[in-house]
Every structure is written in C-alpha cells, then in structure tokens.
Design an enzyme around this catalytic site. Structure first.
Site, PDB file in Angstrom:
ATOM      1  N   ARG A 238     -10.253  76.489 -48.230  1.00  0.00           N
ATOM      2  CA  ARG A 238     -11.747  76.833 -48.918  1.00  0.00           C
ATOM      3  C   ARG A 238     -11.636  78.161 -47.870  1.00  0.00           C
ATOM      4  O   ARG A 238     -12.309  77.750 -46.942  1.00  0.00           O
ATOM      5  CB  ARG A 238     -12.661  75.803 -49.006  1.00  0.00           C
ATOM      6  CG  ARG A 238     -12.578  74.838 -50.605  1.00  0.00           C
ATOM      7  CD  ARG A 238     -12.080  75.617 -51.656  1.00  0.00           C
ATOM      8  NE  ARG A 238     -12.141  74.596 -52.935  1.00  0.00           N
ATOM      9  CZ  ARG A 238     -10.502  73.903 -52.857  1.00  0.00           C
ATOM     10  NH1 ARG A 238      -8.666  74.774 -52.949  1.00  0.00           N
ATOM     11  NH2 ARG A 238     -10.361  73.347 -53.833  1.00  0.00           N
ATOM     12  N   GLU A 267     -15.133  83.331 -54.189  1.00  0.00           N
ATOM     13  CA  GLU A 267     -13.890  83.999 -55.353  1.00  0.00           C
ATOM     14  C   GLU A 267     -14.272  83.987 -56.599  1.00  0.00           C
ATOM     15  O   GLU A 267     -15.702  83.000 -57.075  1.00  0.00           O
ATOM     16  CB  GLU A 267     -12.952  82.884 -55.056  1.00  0.00           C
ATOM     17  CG  GLU A 267     -12.303  82.537 -54.458  1.00  0.00           C
ATOM     18  CD  GLU A 267     -10.880  81.812 -54.143  1.00  0.00           C
ATOM     19  OE1 GLU A 267     -10.558  81.317 -55.042  1.00  0.00           O
ATOM     20  OE2 GLU A 267     -10.827  81.169 -53.164  1.00  0.00           O
ATOM     21  N   HIS A 285      -5.491  82.733 -54.341  1.00  0.00           N
ATOM     22  CA  HIS A 285      -5.767  81.431 -54.255  1.00  0.00           C
ATOM     23  C   HIS A 285      -4.074  81.029 -55.379  1.00  0.00           C
ATOM     24  O   HIS A 285      -4.414  80.326 -55.994  1.00  0.00           O
ATOM     25  CB  HIS A 285      -6.894  80.878 -54.947  1.00  0.00           C
ATOM     26  CG  HIS A 285      -7.197  79.610 -54.599  1.00  0.00           C
ATOM     27  ND1 HIS A 285      -8.418  79.031 -54.466  1.00  0.00           N
ATOM     28  CD2 HIS A 285      -6.481  78.667 -54.539  1.00  0.00           C
ATOM     29  CE1 HIS A 285      -8.509  78.353 -54.166  1.00  0.00           C
ATOM     30  NE2 HIS A 285      -7.169  77.410 -53.887  1.00  0.00           N
TER      31      HIS A 285
HETATM   32  C1  DGY Z   1      -6.921  72.497 -55.075  1.00  0.00           C
HETATM   33  O1  DGY Z   1      -6.058  71.923 -56.175  1.00  0.00           O
HETATM   34  O2  DGY Z   1      -8.213  72.306 -54.520  1.00  0.00           O
HETATM   35  C2  DGY Z   1      -6.555  73.951 -54.844  1.00  0.00           C
HETATM   36  O3  DGY Z   1      -7.582  75.147 -53.893  1.00  0.00           O
HETATM   37  C3  DGY Z   1      -6.050  74.818 -55.759  1.00  0.00           C
HETATM   38  O4  DGY Z   1      -4.072  75.095 -56.082  1.00  0.00           O
END
Ligand code: DGY
Length: 322
Positions: A238, A267, A285
C-alpha cells in the site's frame, strides 16, 4: 424474498454468477469507474449486501447511511478501506480475498524489480523513440541480481512467495516480520532481521505489509537513509507504507539507486516528484491484475457474500474488533 446486493463496479462475470446462482438480486454499477461516496450510498440504500473494491471508502459515514446493509465482501486482500470498528458495531460481516492473488502479486513484484534493475521501461522508450543506433558497450547498464541480497519487509503469504522465487536468481534472502517464518527460512535459508539491519544490508528491499496504524509511514526519510546508495525499493503493498515525499527526495538526490512502485499514498494521485525521475518504475496498481486471479477474486468475494447473507460464515472472514 431474496436479498438485494450491489456490486460497486463491473467484475469478472463468474463473480456475478456466484451471486445470481445463490438467488440474490444483483445490481452492478453500470459504469466502469469508482462511484462518489454519495452515489455509493444511493446505490446501496435498501441493499443487504455489498461487493466492493479497495477503491470504495467503506467508512463510518457511509455505513451510517445504509442501515439495511448486513454484509460486505471486498474483492481485495487489503481491507484498510473498511472501518472495521464501525462494521462490528453495526453487526455487519466483512470478508476479503486472501491467498488467490499471492502468485500474481509475487510475479508482479519480480517484474518491477527486474524492470527497475535493468532499466527496461527507459530502454524500451529509447528504442521506440528512434534513438537506438546500435549496440553499445555502455548502453543502459543496469544492476545484476545474482549474488545480491533481497530484503523482504513483511513475510506473510505474498512476501513468502516473493522470497521463494529469489532462489531462481541466486539471491540471498533476509526478512523482517514480527513472526518467524520457518517455511521461508527452510526453503531459502532466509535470515530474520530487524528492519534497520534489513534496510542497511539489502540490495533490493521489497514491501509486503498490510496498511495499519503501525505500518503507515514505515519507510520514511530515516529508513531511506539507512539503505545503500546502490539499493532499490520495491512497493506492491500500500502506498501509505512509504512517505512518498521522502522517497521522491531520496531518488532525486540519488540516496538510493531506484524504486519500483505499484501503489501510491493517495491513489490515483502520484507524487509529481516521482513522475519526472528516470530511476523509478511506476505501475498503476496492477499487482493482482491477471485474468486468472481477478476471476478467482470475484468468485471468492461473490461466494462469501452469498454465504454471509444466507447466515453462513464466509470462507474468508475479516476479523472484526470486539
Ligand atoms: C488487494 O487485493 O488488496 C490488492 O492490492 C489488489 O490487487
């Protein structure tokens, strides 16, 4: 009367099928875009179930406005976009999609790592720009992986999968995690290390922690300064785990050699200081973005939402605070 559910964005069809086969009445966001919070409330009024994505803010303000909602299934492994305390208070069940995206995300980690180490996007742009006039002994020299140290920050499922692939490149693995990871140690001879040591020794430091109050800003100015000048930082977890401002500065001042990023603090906004730098590879992402994985995630979320609405425990419950 069967329950009504809302799906906040078009998802792979098998996910919708699992909801329909459970006899649920399904409404899907007709547009392939993130809904505003007002729109999400409007669509969710009168619905008992919500299949949401990591881009939806399932916060207290939202939950206060949708009193019929009983279950939320997020088609993501991360659930930092959901206010679990508010959900628990309101008796709303929550599920996520762990496991099924491990390999896709680990593969993307390596794609990013190789891309930044061997300057692939830069070299590809060079060629397409018509600048390739022939092989050159000094053309796009990059960094080799063989014999280097990979530091894994967060050795859960994805961190482990990344570490297991390191053997193929002849790399040494170290990891930092509050818990010992015997599988990683046994299969790769990985050594556990405190974060400071990991940052100081790694040639590539790769982040695989969930975003929590403890991990927010985990990699800031001080941590970046601990890294070698020749080291690379990879983040597919993240964005807010890294202080983007500090990272942009470290990359600009060449305090570290480069970075590969798939995630950002705010984001879809990307720190403008990162956009102009050559020594950073930026992806939108896409860690779990394979047909196979997104299909499995959609089905998993659909089946769990159906289970919760039928009064059964979901296969992948998110633990709620008591
Ligand atoms: C998630 O599932 O948390 C990922 O970041 C998405 O690909």
């Amino acid at each position: 009367m069967s329950a009504k559910v809302f799906v906040s964005r078009p998802i792979p069809e098998p996910g919708l099928e699992s909801l329909k086969q459970a006899g649920l009445r399904v409404e899907v966001n007709p547009e392939d875009r993130v809904l505003t919070s007002e729109e999400l409330v409007r669509f969710c009024r009168g619905k008992e179930g919500l299949l949401c994505l990591l881009t939806d803010a399932i916060d207290r303000a939202f939950l206060d406005q949708v009193p019929d909602l009983k279950s939320v299934a997020t088609m993501s492994v991360g659930y930092n976009h959901i206010d679990l305390e508010a959900a628990a208070e309101k008796g709303i069940g929550v599920s996520n999609t762990p496991g099924v995206l491990t390999d896709a995300t680990a593969e993307l980690t390596w794609a990013l790592l190789l891309a930044v180490a061997r300057r692939i996007p830069e070299a590809a742009r060079f060629l397409r720009g018509g600048e390739f006039t022939g092989w050159g002994p000094m053309l796009f020299l990059g960094t080799e992986l063989y014999g280097k140290t990979l530091g894994i920050v967060g050795a859960g499922r994805i961190g482990t999968a990344v570490g297991l692939r390191a053997a193929a490149f002849g790399m040494k693995v170290i990891y930092s995690d509050p818990r010992r990871n015997r599988e990683l140690e046994k299969r790769t001879r990985a050594e556990p290390a405190e974060l400071d040591r990991l940052l100081a020794e790694s040639d590539f430091a790769s982040l695989h922690v969930p975003l929590t109050e403890e991990t927010r800003g985990l990699i800031g100015r001080g941590e970046l300064r601990r890294m070698k000048k020749s080291a690379f930082l990879i983040n597919v977890s993240r964005g807010a785990v890294v202080d983007e401002e500090a990272l942009a500065e470290a990359l600009r001042e060449q305090e570290i050699a480069g970075a590969g990023l798939d995630v950002y603090e705010k984001e879809p906004h990307v720190h403008p200081g990162l956009l102009t730098l050559k020594n950073v590879v930026l992806l939108p992402h896409i860690g779990s973005a394979t047909v196979e994985t997104r299909t499995r995630m959609a089905v998993m979320a659909g089946e769990d939402l159906a289970a919760m609405l039928a009064g059964r425990p979901p296969a992948n419950p998110v633990p709620l605070p008591r």
